[in-house]
Design a protein around this motif. Structure first.
Motif, PDB file in Angstrom:
ATOM      1  N   VAL A 153       0.763  -1.194   0.033  1.00 22.69           N
ATOM      2  CA  VAL A 153      -0.133  -0.030  -0.021  1.00 22.69           C
ATOM      3  C   VAL A 153       0.989   1.393   0.129  1.00 22.69           C
ATOM      4  O   VAL A 153       1.873   1.252   0.557  1.00 22.69           O
ATOM      5  CB  VAL A 153      -0.936   0.072   1.129  1.00 22.69           C
ATOM      6  N   ASP A 154       0.539   2.408  -0.758  1.00 26.62           N
ATOM      7  CA  ASP A 154       1.218   3.613  -0.901  1.00 26.62           C
ATOM      8  C   ASP A 154       0.672   4.398   0.281  1.00 26.62           C
ATOM      9  O   ASP A 154      -0.689   4.828   0.385  1.00 26.62           O
ATOM     10  CB  ASP A 154       0.904   4.330  -2.171  1.00 26.62           C
ATOM     11  N   LEU A 155       1.365   4.717   1.242  1.00 26.39           N
ATOM     12  CA  LEU A 155       0.879   5.450   2.442  1.00 26.39           C
ATOM     13  C   LEU A 155       0.656   6.788   2.422  1.00 26.39           C
ATOM     14  O   LEU A 155      -0.104   7.501   3.332  1.00 26.39           O
ATOM     15  CB  LEU A 155       1.665   5.235   3.712  1.00 26.39           C
ATOM     16  N   GLN A 156       1.168   7.405   1.070  1.00 29.77           N
ATOM     17  CA  GLN A 156       0.865   8.869   0.710  1.00 29.77           C
ATOM     18  C   GLN A 156      -0.719   8.908   0.214  1.00 29.77           C
ATOM     19  O   GLN A 156      -1.341  10.041   0.281  1.00 29.77           O
ATOM     20  CB  GLN A 156       1.931   9.472  -0.373  1.00 29.77           C
ATOM     21  N   THR A 157      -1.128   7.978  -0.579  1.00 27.97           N
ATOM     22  CA  THR A 157      -2.346   7.939  -1.224  1.00 27.97           C
ATOM     23  C   THR A 157      -3.472   7.006  -0.382  1.00 27.97           C
ATOM     24  O   THR A 157      -4.659   7.130  -0.833  1.00 27.97           O
ATOM     25  CB  THR A 157      -2.459   7.626  -2.640  1.00 27.97           C
ATOM     26  N   GLY A 158      -2.838   6.075   0.190  1.00 27.71           N
ATOM     27  CA  GLY A 158      -3.873   5.123   0.662  1.00 27.71           C
ATOM     28  C   GLY A 158      -4.320   3.939  -0.234  1.00 27.71           C
ATOM     29  O   GLY A 158      -4.941   3.220   0.027  1.00 27.71           O
ATOM     30  N   ASP A 159      -3.611   3.951  -1.439  1.00 27.99           N
ATOM     31  CA  ASP A 159      -4.078   3.157  -2.777  1.00 27.99           C
ATOM     32  C   ASP A 159      -3.189   1.691  -2.395  1.00 27.99           C
ATOM     33  O   ASP A 159      -1.940   1.786  -1.781  1.00 27.99           O
ATOM     34  CB  ASP A 159      -3.900   3.456  -3.920  1.00 27.99           C
ATOM     35  N   TRP A 160      -3.746   0.717  -2.808  1.00 25.72           N
ATOM     36  CA  TRP A 160      -2.941  -0.382  -3.017  1.00 25.72           C
ATOM     37  C   TRP A 160      -2.175  -0.730  -4.190  1.00 25.72           C
ATOM     38  O   TRP A 160      -2.862  -0.342  -5.151  1.00 25.72           O
ATOM     39  CB  TRP A 160      -3.826  -1.872  -2.740  1.00 25.72           C
ATOM     40  N   THR A 161      -1.083  -0.908  -4.294  1.00 23.88           N
ATOM     41  CA  THR A 161      -0.401  -0.641  -5.616  1.00 23.88           C
ATOM     42  C   THR A 161      -0.241  -2.314  -5.902  1.00 23.88           C
ATOM     43  O   THR A 161       0.470  -2.470  -7.164  1.00 23.88           O
ATOM     44  CB  THR A 161       0.974  -0.046  -5.443  1.00 23.88           C
ATOM     45  N   LEU A 162      -0.134  -3.110  -5.192  1.00 25.48           N
ATOM     46  CA  LEU A 162       0.292  -4.672  -5.571  1.00 25.48           C
ATOM     47  C   LEU A 162      -0.592  -5.574  -4.877  1.00 25.48           C
ATOM     48  O   LEU A 162      -0.265  -5.615  -3.468  1.00 25.48           O
ATOM     49  CB  LEU A 162       1.891  -4.820  -5.234  1.00 25.48           C
ATOM     50  N   GLU A 163      -1.054  -6.268  -5.304  1.00 26.95           N
ATOM     51  CA  GLU A 163      -1.656  -7.710  -4.434  1.00 26.95           C
ATOM     52  C   GLU A 163      -0.566  -8.772  -4.633  1.00 26.95           C
ATOM     53  O   GLU A 163      -0.173  -9.016  -5.701  1.00 26.95           O
ATOM     54  CB  GLU A 163      -2.846  -8.102  -5.190  1.00 26.95           C
ATOM     55  N   LEU A 164      -0.283  -9.400  -3.429  1.00 23.78           N
ATOM     56  CA  LEU A 164       0.835 -10.471  -3.523  1.00 23.78           C
ATOM     57  C   LEU A 164       0.092 -11.797  -3.265  1.00 23.78           C
ATOM     58  O   LEU A 164      -0.904 -12.176  -2.376  1.00 23.78           O
ATOM     59  CB  LEU A 164       1.607 -10.138  -2.254  1.00 23.78           C
ATOM     60  N   ASP A 165       0.518 -12.802  -3.779  1.00 26.16           N
ATOM     61  CA  ASP A 165       0.463 -14.206  -3.804  1.00 26.16           C
ATOM     62  C   ASP A 165       1.513 -15.064  -4.068  1.00 26.16           C
ATOM     63  O   ASP A 165       2.096 -15.077  -5.077  1.00 26.16           O
ATOM     64  CB  ASP A 165      -0.675 -14.718  -4.802  1.00 26.16           C
ATOM     65  N   ASN A 166       2.242 -15.675  -2.808  1.00 25.11           N
ATOM     66  CA  ASN A 166       3.506 -16.243  -3.151  1.00 25.11           C
ATOM     67  C   ASN A 166       3.366 -18.018  -3.514  1.00 25.11           C
ATOM     68  O   ASN A 166       4.341 -18.617  -3.448  1.00 25.11           O
ATOM     69  CB  ASN A 166       4.098 -16.219  -1.709  1.00 25.11           C
TER      70      ASN A 166
END
Length: 349
Positions: free
Chosen positions: A100-113
């Motif tokens: 998450v980008d803490l400046q905008t509050g937007d998620w930038t990447l969903e992770l699946d390992n």
């Protein structure tokens, strides 16, 4: 002797932060600024010295109904970028996470390992993830399969290590584990394992990977096994400086909890029997156990009851902080922290 329990302070977690389940240091600040993760997924910033706090972003990492391997416990884990502008929330010993980008509050990447294969053994390791810097931008290193790590731009989510062309000659027989970036940001330490099973931490150069050889983490020339830990992994290790690594476990443990520390110089290699070259072992000594931390000079060991302080060059005990077993360390503020039932206990080195 260094250390005193009299210097350990206790501060209630501010109610505005909610029920905090994890914290992460903003390592680039010399102030004791921490990110916090609440039970409901809110990421906040907390300046422990001033008391200032601010809610930054909500996260929604999927819950997972599963059990971790062995004695490990599925748990939510918070990571912070060096400057505190990005955070990642992941399920250790689970499958999912997000950046998450803490400046905008937007998620930038969903992770699946989990990757494309069934049974990728993600329940055997913490979610492999670390933030790093490349060409002035924040990037995130993350596990995308049992034997694959990738690097993505933390702000845009763009993949920076594309190797989609089939290349069986680069296939890696290695289950990636917890990741540690060296203090100078130039090398990666991976606490992974190989079948059947054996803990084999490895190191490689980050710049070579991100700037040139996308296969560096698989079989690049800088990749080096640190040591053979027997059947142990997911136990304490830390960078001391840009070359030296400390690892808990001075012998094969065969199911027992490892103790004692081994110090390795990962800038040098030595051939060890039929195995690939290993890092040069500098010292092994009894005493350290549990989590390991370092300020570049000292080795700190957080055991079951006390924090002990060691000279990693001589294996000498320098002091203890009794009745204090921290779980986190803020290198910029030199502050150790333990979170217990809505209270943090703090000690500054």
């Amino acid at each position: 002797m260094i250390g005193s329990s009299d210097a350990v302070s206790q501060i209630p977690v501010p109610p505005r932060l909610g029920a905090v389940v994890d914290v992460a240091p903003v390592r680039g600040s010399d102030r004791p600024i921490w990110l916090t993760l609440s039970e409901d997924g809110m990421v906040s910033r907390w300046d422990v010295a001033s008391g200032d706090q601010e809610a930054l972003a909500a996260t929604e990492v999927p819950e997972e109904d599963r059990e971790a391997w062995g004695d490990w416990v599925l748990r939510r884990h918070l990571h912070a970028s060096h400057d505190g502008m990005f955070a990642a929330v992941v399920n250790d010993f689970g499958r999912y996470g997000e950046v998450v980008d803490l400046q905008t509050g937007d998620w930038t990447l969903e992770l699946d390992n989990h990757g494309d294969n069934q049974g990728d053994n993600e329940d055997t390791v913490p979610f492999s993830l670390e933030f790093a810097q490349s060409r002035g931008r924040c990037v995130v290193i993350h596990r995308t399969g049992w034997n694959r790590l990738d690097v993505s731009d933390a702000q845009t989510g763009a993949l920076l290590t594309d190797r989609s062309i089939p290349a069986p000659e680069h296939e890696l027989d290695y289950f990636h584990g917890a990741l540690y970036v060296s203090p100078d940001g130039k090398r990666i330490l991976d606490d992974g394992w190989v079948w059947h099973p054996a803990g084999i931490p490895v190191v490689w150069d980050f710049d070579s990977w991100i700037e040139g050889n996308v296969w560096e983490s698989e079989d690049g020339p800088s990749r080096l096994d640190v040591c053979d830990r027997g059947d142990a992994w997911n136990h304490g290790m830390t960078w001391i400086d840009s070359a030296r690594v400390a690892v808990v476990g001075i012998r094969d443990v065969d199911g027992e909890v490892p103790s004692g520390a081994r110090i390795f110089d990962t800038s040098r290699a030595v051939q060890s029997g039929p195995r690939d070259p290993l890092a040069v072992e500098l010292l092994a000594f009894e005493g350290p156990a549990g989590r390991l931390f370092s300020d570049g000079t000292h080795l700190f060991s957080s055991g079951d009851t006390d924090l002990s302080i060691w000279d990693p060059a001589e294996g000498k005990l320098l002091g203890t902080v009794p009745d204090f077993s921290p779980t986190h360390y803020h290198p910029g503020a030199r502050q150790f922290l333990r979170l217990d039932d809505g209270v943090v206990r703090l000690w500054t080195a």
